[in-house]
Design a protein around this motif. Sequence first.
Motif, PDB file in Angstrom:
ATOM      1  N   SER A 141     -13.086  35.361  54.621  1.00  0.00           N
ATOM      2  CA  SER A 141     -13.169  33.684  54.758  1.00  0.00           C
ATOM      3  C   SER A 141     -11.743  33.063  54.680  1.00  0.00           C
ATOM      4  O   SER A 141     -10.757  33.741  54.268  1.00  0.00           O
ATOM      5  CB  SER A 141     -14.175  33.110  53.750  1.00  0.00           C
ATOM      6  OG  SER A 141     -13.201  32.944  52.434  1.00  0.00           O
ATOM      7  N   GLN A 142     -11.726  32.128  55.042  1.00  0.00           N
ATOM      8  CA  GLN A 142     -10.456  31.170  54.981  1.00  0.00           C
ATOM      9  C   GLN A 142     -10.624  30.759  53.736  1.00  0.00           C
ATOM     10  O   GLN A 142     -11.879  30.351  53.207  1.00  0.00           O
ATOM     11  CB  GLN A 142     -10.581  30.092  55.846  1.00  0.00           C
ATOM     12  CG  GLN A 142     -10.121  30.540  57.450  1.00  0.00           C
ATOM     13  CD  GLN A 142      -8.721  30.869  57.560  1.00  0.00           C
ATOM     14  OE1 GLN A 142      -8.277  31.722  56.652  1.00  0.00           O
ATOM     15  NE2 GLN A 142      -8.117  30.354  58.569  1.00  0.00           N
ATOM     16  N   LEU A 143      -9.498  30.295  52.966  1.00  0.00           N
ATOM     17  CA  LEU A 143      -9.780  29.660  51.617  1.00  0.00           C
ATOM     18  C   LEU A 143      -9.861  28.309  51.767  1.00  0.00           C
ATOM     19  O   LEU A 143      -9.509  27.612  52.990  1.00  0.00           O
ATOM     20  CB  LEU A 143      -8.310  29.901  50.928  1.00  0.00           C
ATOM     21  CG  LEU A 143      -8.108  31.298  50.490  1.00  0.00           C
ATOM     22  CD1 LEU A 143      -6.787  31.359  49.708  1.00  0.00           C
ATOM     23  CD2 LEU A 143      -9.207  31.913  49.494  1.00  0.00           C
ATOM     24  N   GLY A 144     -10.558  27.532  51.031  1.00  0.00           N
ATOM     25  CA  GLY A 144     -10.700  26.211  50.960  1.00  0.00           C
ATOM     26  C   GLY A 144     -12.103  25.866  50.922  1.00  0.00           C
ATOM     27  O   GLY A 144     -13.085  26.745  51.218  1.00  0.00           O
ATOM     28  N   TYR A 193     -15.101  26.458  53.994  1.00  0.00           N
ATOM     29  CA  TYR A 193     -15.549  27.577  54.905  1.00  0.00           C
ATOM     30  C   TYR A 193     -16.359  28.567  54.459  1.00  0.00           C
ATOM     31  O   TYR A 193     -16.270  28.941  53.081  1.00  0.00           O
ATOM     32  CB  TYR A 193     -14.131  28.417  55.010  1.00  0.00           C
ATOM     33  CG  TYR A 193     -12.884  27.569  55.721  1.00  0.00           C
ATOM     34  CD1 TYR A 193     -11.971  26.720  54.942  1.00  0.00           C
ATOM     35  CD2 TYR A 193     -13.022  27.385  56.915  1.00  0.00           C
ATOM     36  CE1 TYR A 193     -11.026  26.020  55.452  1.00  0.00           C
ATOM     37  CE2 TYR A 193     -12.020  26.479  57.734  1.00  0.00           C
ATOM     38  CZ  TYR A 193     -11.113  25.953  56.913  1.00  0.00           C
ATOM     39  OH  TYR A 193      -9.910  25.201  57.407  1.00  0.00           O
ATOM     40  N   GLY A 194     -17.283  29.109  55.213  1.00  0.00           N
ATOM     41  CA  GLY A 194     -18.308  30.141  54.621  1.00  0.00           C
ATOM     42  C   GLY A 194     -17.665  31.563  54.953  1.00  0.00           C
ATOM     43  O   GLY A 194     -16.647  31.526  55.390  1.00  0.00           O
ATOM     44  N   TYR A 195     -18.552  32.424  54.699  1.00  0.00           N
ATOM     45  CA  TYR A 195     -18.355  34.049  54.724  1.00  0.00           C
ATOM     46  C   TYR A 195     -18.542  34.247  56.084  1.00  0.00           C
ATOM     47  O   TYR A 195     -19.672  33.772  56.648  1.00  0.00           O
ATOM     48  CB  TYR A 195     -18.923  34.694  53.847  1.00  0.00           C
ATOM     49  CG  TYR A 195     -18.567  34.723  52.375  1.00  0.00           C
ATOM     50  CD1 TYR A 195     -19.148  35.572  51.363  1.00  0.00           C
ATOM     51  CD2 TYR A 195     -17.288  33.952  51.781  1.00  0.00           C
ATOM     52  CE1 TYR A 195     -18.871  35.376  49.922  1.00  0.00           C
ATOM     53  CE2 TYR A 195     -17.042  34.112  50.392  1.00  0.00           C
ATOM     54  CZ  TYR A 195     -17.955  34.699  49.676  1.00  0.00           C
ATOM     55  OH  TYR A 195     -17.392  34.950  48.279  1.00  0.00           O
ATOM     56  N   THR A 196     -17.836  35.285  56.641  1.00  0.00           N
ATOM     57  CA  THR A 196     -18.395  36.075  57.576  1.00  0.00           C
ATOM     58  C   THR A 196     -18.495  37.548  57.074  1.00  0.00           C
ATOM     59  O   THR A 196     -17.779  38.110  56.613  1.00  0.00           O
ATOM     60  CB  THR A 196     -17.507  36.132  58.994  1.00  0.00           C
ATOM     61  OG1 THR A 196     -17.196  34.945  59.397  1.00  0.00           O
ATOM     62  CG2 THR A 196     -18.019  36.976  60.065  1.00  0.00           C
ATOM     63  N   PHE A 197     -19.617  38.062  57.190  1.00  0.00           N
ATOM     64  CA  PHE A 197     -20.033  39.253  56.740  1.00  0.00           C
ATOM     65  C   PHE A 197     -19.960  40.397  57.784  1.00  0.00           C
ATOM     66  O   PHE A 197     -20.211  40.361  58.695  1.00  0.00           O
ATOM     67  CB  PHE A 197     -21.744  39.613  56.164  1.00  0.00           C
ATOM     68  CG  PHE A 197     -22.007  38.867  54.890  1.00  0.00           C
ATOM     69  CD1 PHE A 197     -22.062  37.354  54.904  1.00  0.00           C
ATOM     70  CD2 PHE A 197     -21.680  39.293  53.323  1.00  0.00           C
ATOM     71  CE1 PHE A 197     -22.065  36.641  53.519  1.00  0.00           C
ATOM     72  CE2 PHE A 197     -21.746  38.914  52.323  1.00  0.00           C
ATOM     73  CZ  PHE A 197     -22.196  37.291  52.261  1.00  0.00           C
ATOM     74  N   TYR A 249     -13.972  40.086  50.484  1.00  0.00           N
ATOM     75  CA  TYR A 249     -14.640  40.097  49.380  1.00  0.00           C
ATOM     76  C   TYR A 249     -15.523  41.557  49.613  1.00  0.00           C
ATOM     77  O   TYR A 249     -15.747  42.109  50.756  1.00  0.00           O
ATOM     78  CB  TYR A 249     -15.496  39.103  49.266  1.00  0.00           C
ATOM     79  CG  TYR A 249     -15.195  37.845  49.500  1.00  0.00           C
ATOM     80  CD1 TYR A 249     -14.705  37.313  51.013  1.00  0.00           C
ATOM     81  CD2 TYR A 249     -14.780  37.121  48.432  1.00  0.00           C
ATOM     82  CE1 TYR A 249     -14.289  36.144  50.847  1.00  0.00           C
ATOM     83  CE2 TYR A 249     -14.043  35.688  48.648  1.00  0.00           C
ATOM     84  CZ  TYR A 249     -13.874  35.273  49.711  1.00  0.00           C
ATOM     85  OH  TYR A 249     -13.283  33.965  49.922  1.00  0.00           O
TER      86      TYR A 249
END
Lengths: 113, 113
Positions: A94-97, A100-104, A33
């Motif tokens: 992130s992983q889809l689903g 799962y949260g984001y890693t920025f 993203y």
Amino acid sequence: ETGVTQTPRHLVMGMTNKKSLKCEQHLGHNAMYWYKQSAKKPLELMFVYNFKEQTENNSVPSRFSPECPNSSHLFLHLHTLQPEDSALYLCASSQLGQGYGYTFGSGTRLTVV
Amino acid sequence: QKEVEQNSGPLSVPEGAIASLNCTYSDRGSQSFFWYRQYSGKSPELIMSIYSNGDKEDGRFTAQLNKASQYVSLLIRDSQPSDSATYLCAVKLLDNYGQNFVFGPGTRLSVLP
């Protein structure tokens, strides 16, 4: 390296320049993203890629052009930007689903002069 | 329009007190909820996630979720000056990919020594 790496950390560019922001993730995630964060405003989603296919473009001006050559790399190409485009640009993965949260990444502080 | 609302603050609490951060969301179908902490000039970092109604505790942090009221909160016990940051509530939308978040504007927390 681990996590999400963004380069450069800081960028100053003129309105007629062309530059690119780079993001690389080493987490095996399948979605990436681009977000924009301006002062005193919420995070704004710009682009979403799933398995390197773009699935969302949030009405972003064409002077921002994303590129995702593979699921680990993401670029944001910039050209003829305006001073109001000055902001912190954040890459995330992130992983889809649902769970799962984001890693920025650490972000690129962009200043357009 | 899917929305996530937070009180922008600043919320000031004395060191050692409990800080309570609140978030409401509009999409009743949302399943996953996340709290991020963002220090000034830095990127957001994930501190808590919660998916089921009730409380979830992790060290000094407790996330609380009430889906019926569309409300999620974060409690920080024994607040420290190092907890001073902006706290972002993020809600993952129930969509085909399970990829998209909506972020709140963030609540700025100031812990006073």
